[in-house]
Design a protein around this motif. Sequence first.
Motif, PDB file in Angstrom:
ATOM      1  N   LEU A  34       0.881  -1.172   0.000  1.00  5.84           N
ATOM      2  CA  LEU A  34       0.000   0.000   0.000  1.00  5.84           C
ATOM      3  C   LEU A  34       0.916   1.218   0.000  1.00  5.84           C
ATOM      4  CD1 LEU A  34      -3.161   0.364   2.195  1.00  5.84           C
ATOM      5  CD2 LEU A  34      -1.998   2.254   1.126  1.00  5.84           C
ATOM      6  N   GLY A  35       1.136   1.775  -1.176  1.00  9.26           N
ATOM      7  CA  GLY A  35       2.079   2.884  -1.297  1.00  9.26           C
ATOM      8  C   GLY A  35       3.433   2.452  -0.774  1.00  9.26           C
ATOM      9  N   PRO A  36       3.973   3.168   0.214  1.00 11.68           N
ATOM     10  CA  PRO A  36       5.302   2.844   0.723  1.00 11.68           C
ATOM     11  C   PRO A  36       5.293   1.688   1.730  1.00 11.68           C
ATOM     12  CG  PRO A  36       4.445   4.765   1.866  1.00 11.68           C
ATOM     13  CD  PRO A  36       3.410   4.370   0.848  1.00 11.68           C
ATOM     14  N   ILE A  37       4.095   1.248   2.142  1.00  4.52           N
ATOM     15  CA  ILE A  37       4.003   0.229   3.185  1.00  4.52           C
ATOM     16  C   ILE A  37       3.966  -1.151   2.529  1.00  4.52           C
ATOM     17  CG2 ILE A  37       2.608  -0.629   5.107  1.00  4.52           C
ATOM     18  CD1 ILE A  37       1.445   2.289   5.206  1.00  4.52           C
ATOM     19  N   ARG A  47       2.206  -3.946  14.102  1.00  2.00           N
ATOM     20  CA  ARG A  47       2.562  -2.670  13.478  1.00  2.00           C
ATOM     21  C   ARG A  47       1.512  -2.211  12.473  1.00  2.00           C
ATOM     22  NH1 ARG A  47       5.909  -2.567   8.138  1.00  2.00           N
ATOM     23  NH2 ARG A  47       5.060  -4.447   7.204  1.00  2.00           N
ATOM     24  N   LEU A  48       0.923  -3.156  11.695  1.00  2.00           N
ATOM     25  CA  LEU A  48      -0.045  -2.716  10.694  1.00  2.00           C
ATOM     26  C   LEU A  48      -1.364  -2.297  11.331  1.00  2.00           C
ATOM     27  CD1 LEU A  48       0.706  -5.246   7.852  1.00  2.00           C
ATOM     28  CD2 LEU A  48       1.230  -2.812   7.863  1.00  2.00           C
ATOM     29  N   GLY A  79      -9.511   2.366   7.466  1.00  4.47           N
ATOM     30  CA  GLY A  79     -10.294   2.941   6.360  1.00  4.47           C
ATOM     31  C   GLY A  79      -9.652   2.672   5.022  1.00  4.47           C
ATOM     32  N   ILE A  80      -8.361   3.006   4.917  1.00  6.62           N
ATOM     33  CA  ILE A  80      -7.655   2.809   3.654  1.00  6.62           C
ATOM     34  C   ILE A  80      -7.427   1.321   3.406  1.00  6.62           C
ATOM     35  CG2 ILE A  80      -5.459   3.215   2.464  1.00  6.62           C
ATOM     36  CD1 ILE A  80      -5.392   6.001   3.586  1.00  6.62           C
ATOM     37  N   LYS A  86     -10.347  -0.213   1.703  1.00  7.94           N
ATOM     38  CA  LYS A  86     -10.406   0.131   0.287  1.00  7.94           C
ATOM     39  C   LYS A  86      -9.398  -0.701  -0.502  1.00  7.94           C
ATOM     40  CE  LYS A  86     -13.462   3.443   0.081  1.00  7.94           C
ATOM     41  NZ  LYS A  86     -14.727   3.229  -0.642  1.00  7.94           N
ATOM     42  N   GLN A 108      -9.879  -3.265  -3.694  1.00  7.69           N
ATOM     43  CA  GLN A 108      -9.087  -3.262  -4.930  1.00  7.69           C
ATOM     44  C   GLN A 108      -8.538  -4.659  -5.196  1.00  7.69           C
ATOM     45  OE1 GLN A 108      -6.065  -0.347  -3.996  1.00  7.69           O
ATOM     46  NE2 GLN A 108      -7.256   1.384  -4.756  1.00  7.69           N
ATOM     47  N   ARG A 128      15.236   6.592   0.723  1.00  6.31           N
ATOM     48  CA  ARG A 128      14.133   7.528   0.713  1.00  6.31           C
ATOM     49  C   ARG A 128      14.637   8.925   0.973  1.00  6.31           C
ATOM     50  NH1 ARG A 128       9.099   6.416   0.905  1.00  6.31           N
ATOM     51  NH2 ARG A 128       8.804   4.212   0.657  1.00  6.31           N
ATOM     52  N   MET A 183       6.122   7.357  10.730  1.00  7.24           N
ATOM     53  CA  MET A 183       5.879   6.035  10.132  1.00  7.24           C
ATOM     54  C   MET A 183       7.041   5.083  10.410  1.00  7.24           C
ATOM     55  SD  MET A 183       3.935   6.986   6.571  1.00  7.24           S
ATOM     56  CE  MET A 183       3.254   5.366   6.174  1.00  7.24           C
ATOM     57  N   LEU A 205       5.992   1.121  10.255  1.00  9.48           N
ATOM     58  CA  LEU A 205       5.226   0.943   9.017  1.00  9.48           C
ATOM     59  C   LEU A 205       6.132   0.971   7.793  1.00  9.48           C
ATOM     60  CD1 LEU A 205       2.098   3.133   9.806  1.00  9.48           C
ATOM     61  CD2 LEU A 205       2.163   0.653   9.528  1.00  9.48           C
ATOM     62  N   LEU A 206       7.272   1.621   7.930  1.00  3.99           N
ATOM     63  CA  LEU A 206       8.185   1.766   6.799  1.00  3.99           C
ATOM     64  C   LEU A 206       9.557   1.283   7.194  1.00  3.99           C
ATOM     65  CD1 LEU A 206       7.771   5.363   5.415  1.00  3.99           C
ATOM     66  CD2 LEU A 206       6.924   3.246   4.468  1.00  3.99           C
ATOM     67  N   PRO A 242      -4.599  11.160   0.793  1.00  2.57           N
ATOM     68  CA  PRO A 242      -5.745  11.863   0.192  1.00  2.57           C
ATOM     69  C   PRO A 242      -6.475  12.788   1.168  1.00  2.57           C
ATOM     70  CG  PRO A 242      -6.217   9.520   0.432  1.00  2.57           C
ATOM     71  CD  PRO A 242      -4.785   9.713   0.833  1.00  2.57           C
ATOM     72  N   ASP A 268      -3.146   6.906  -6.396  1.00  2.00           N
ATOM     73  CA  ASP A 268      -3.922   6.057  -5.491  1.00  2.00           C
ATOM     74  C   ASP A 268      -3.550   6.456  -4.062  1.00  2.00           C
ATOM     75  OD1 ASP A 268      -5.508   3.990  -4.535  1.00  2.00           O
ATOM     76  OD2 ASP A 268      -4.645   2.476  -5.845  1.00  2.00           O
ATOM     77  N   TYR A 269      -4.113   5.744  -3.072  1.00  2.00           N
ATOM     78  CA  TYR A 269      -3.744   6.017  -1.694  1.00  2.00           C
ATOM     79  C   TYR A 269      -2.230   5.961  -1.540  1.00  2.00           C
ATOM     80  CZ  TYR A 269      -8.620   4.957  -0.777  1.00  2.00           C
ATOM     81  OH  TYR A 269      -9.987   4.954  -0.799  1.00  2.00           O
ATOM     82  N   LEU A 270      -1.628   7.027  -1.054  1.00  2.00           N
ATOM     83  CA  LEU A 270      -0.192   7.076  -0.779  1.00  2.00           C
ATOM     84  C   LEU A 270       0.662   6.671  -1.985  1.00  2.00           C
ATOM     85  CD1 LEU A 270      -0.186   5.372   2.767  1.00  2.00           C
ATOM     86  CD2 LEU A 270      -0.810   7.698   2.192  1.00  2.00           C
ATOM     87  N   THR A 271       0.120   6.844  -3.174  1.00  2.00           N
ATOM     88  CA  THR A 271       0.824   6.386  -4.371  1.00  2.00           C
ATOM     89  C   THR A 271       0.801   7.489  -5.437  1.00  2.00           C
ATOM     90  OG1 THR A 271       0.055   4.151  -3.891  1.00  2.00           O
ATOM     91  CG2 THR A 271       0.968   4.516  -6.082  1.00  2.00           C
ATOM     92  N   PRO A 311     -15.266   7.891  -0.752  1.00  2.00           N
ATOM     93  CA  PRO A 311     -14.548   8.109   0.513  1.00  2.00           C
ATOM     94  C   PRO A 311     -14.438   6.850   1.357  1.00  2.00           C
ATOM     95  CG  PRO A 311     -16.712   9.194   0.535  1.00  2.00           C
ATOM     96  CD  PRO A 311     -16.612   8.440  -0.749  1.00  2.00           C
ATOM     97  N   ILE A 312     -13.554   6.922   2.355  1.00  2.00           N
ATOM     98  CA  ILE A 312     -13.369   5.790   3.265  1.00  2.00           C
ATOM     99  C   ILE A 312     -14.259   5.956   4.495  1.00  2.00           C
ATOM    100  CG2 ILE A 312     -11.002   5.308   2.555  1.00  2.00           C
ATOM    101  CD1 ILE A 312     -10.053   6.768   5.103  1.00  2.00           C
TER     102      ILE A 312
END
Lengths: 151, 288
Positions: free
Chosen positions: A52-55, A118-119, A125-126, A129, A133, B26, B37, B42-43, B119, B153-156, B254-255
Amino acid sequence: MRIDERFAISAPIEKVWSFIRDPHTVAPCIPGCESVEALSANCYRSTVAVVLGPIKARFNVVVQITEEVPPNKIVCVTKGDEGSKASIVSARSEMRLTALDANTTEIACNSEVSIIGRLGKFGFGIMKKRASQIAAEFAAAVQQRMQSAHA
Amino acid sequence: MPEIAFHRPDTVEAAVSLLAGHAGSRCIAGGQTLVAMLNAGLLEAPVLIAVAGIAELNSISFRPNGTVRIGAAVSHRRVAVARELGGSSAVIREAARVIAHPAIRNFGTIGGALAHADPAADYPAAVVAAGASIEIAGRNGRRTLPAQEFFLDYLTTVLEPGEMVTAVLVPNAKAGAAGHYLKFSRVDGDYAIVSIAVTLESEAGICSKASIALGGCGPKPVFDARANSILLGTKCETGIIGKAADILIEMSDPIDDVRASANYRRALIPRLLPRAIRQAWCQIGPSP
């Protein structure tokens, strides 16, 4: 987190059932599914990567089928973790197949998913979604593979 | 937390070659989201490349054609008071003013916020409504593309590995143009539940150009040319705005989250849109 998705596949219900029930045909349709190994007739081990993006996450999961009513219903319990990254996922999922007509089958999935670690710090919410997808990509992949198998 | 290698290049070219040379590297500018994050696990970023010290990323300047170039490492606080951002571009200044709270605005940067592409953040909708472009540097030089095409997209975003945002290019502010950013959140300093960015131009008391973008209403800023064109040739009357809102609701996805349900977010659109448009219109046109 509750996830409800439904989609239709243009194929007769028996064919959809045998496609879905065979881990070797269905695994390549699951986005991010890197491997699947049968531990028994009703139990599978799999590695699934989700981005999900950078995750980025990679779960090692064991899927146990707890109930099945061919060709209409399958229930499974999924448990897994991320290895060193300390997220634990568990889910109870139910998939129902309904013949809409002789050549159209509706697949309805609902899952109760819980993620801790961690997640779990990331917004559901995201994530929900993203799950939709993934379901849409899965549906498109099933459709495409079934069509090319019958061509 | 694993050890992180830290580089502090002086130029964009050096930063880009470091990005290309280290897998998983990064950029870090203000670090207001990235560090949180990383702390949350998360990262992972084995290599961080600090870009805040690169001179060209730190200025706001006019180009000969009147375009305002905001360097990627310019803080929200500086954008919030940038005199260069007048007319319709004020939408970006107003968005900067309501991002989080002062400590974060002092460190967070426009390039970082855009590259993160949340977003519900304030800048994405504002730069889309302003008709801005995003300048990106990579190993093969620079490219510029409209803000609308930057978010995927989300975070993309369209950023490829090895690429970084270097600037936001905001078109020349015309006379008779106004912009407004309206953010709705329950708690001051929070992410938007829904936000509305709008820019308008008027000629002889009639709307001649309109651009609306919504934040918090989908995986990327919600923008629809049909909603904009409905306002053209009108005096932005309430009934007309309602029609634009209908289109934007239809385009929203929306979420559901702790802040609000998806339905609540949709219900906010027709309530906030007239307010946002009137705020912009009252600066340039006759009252409807």
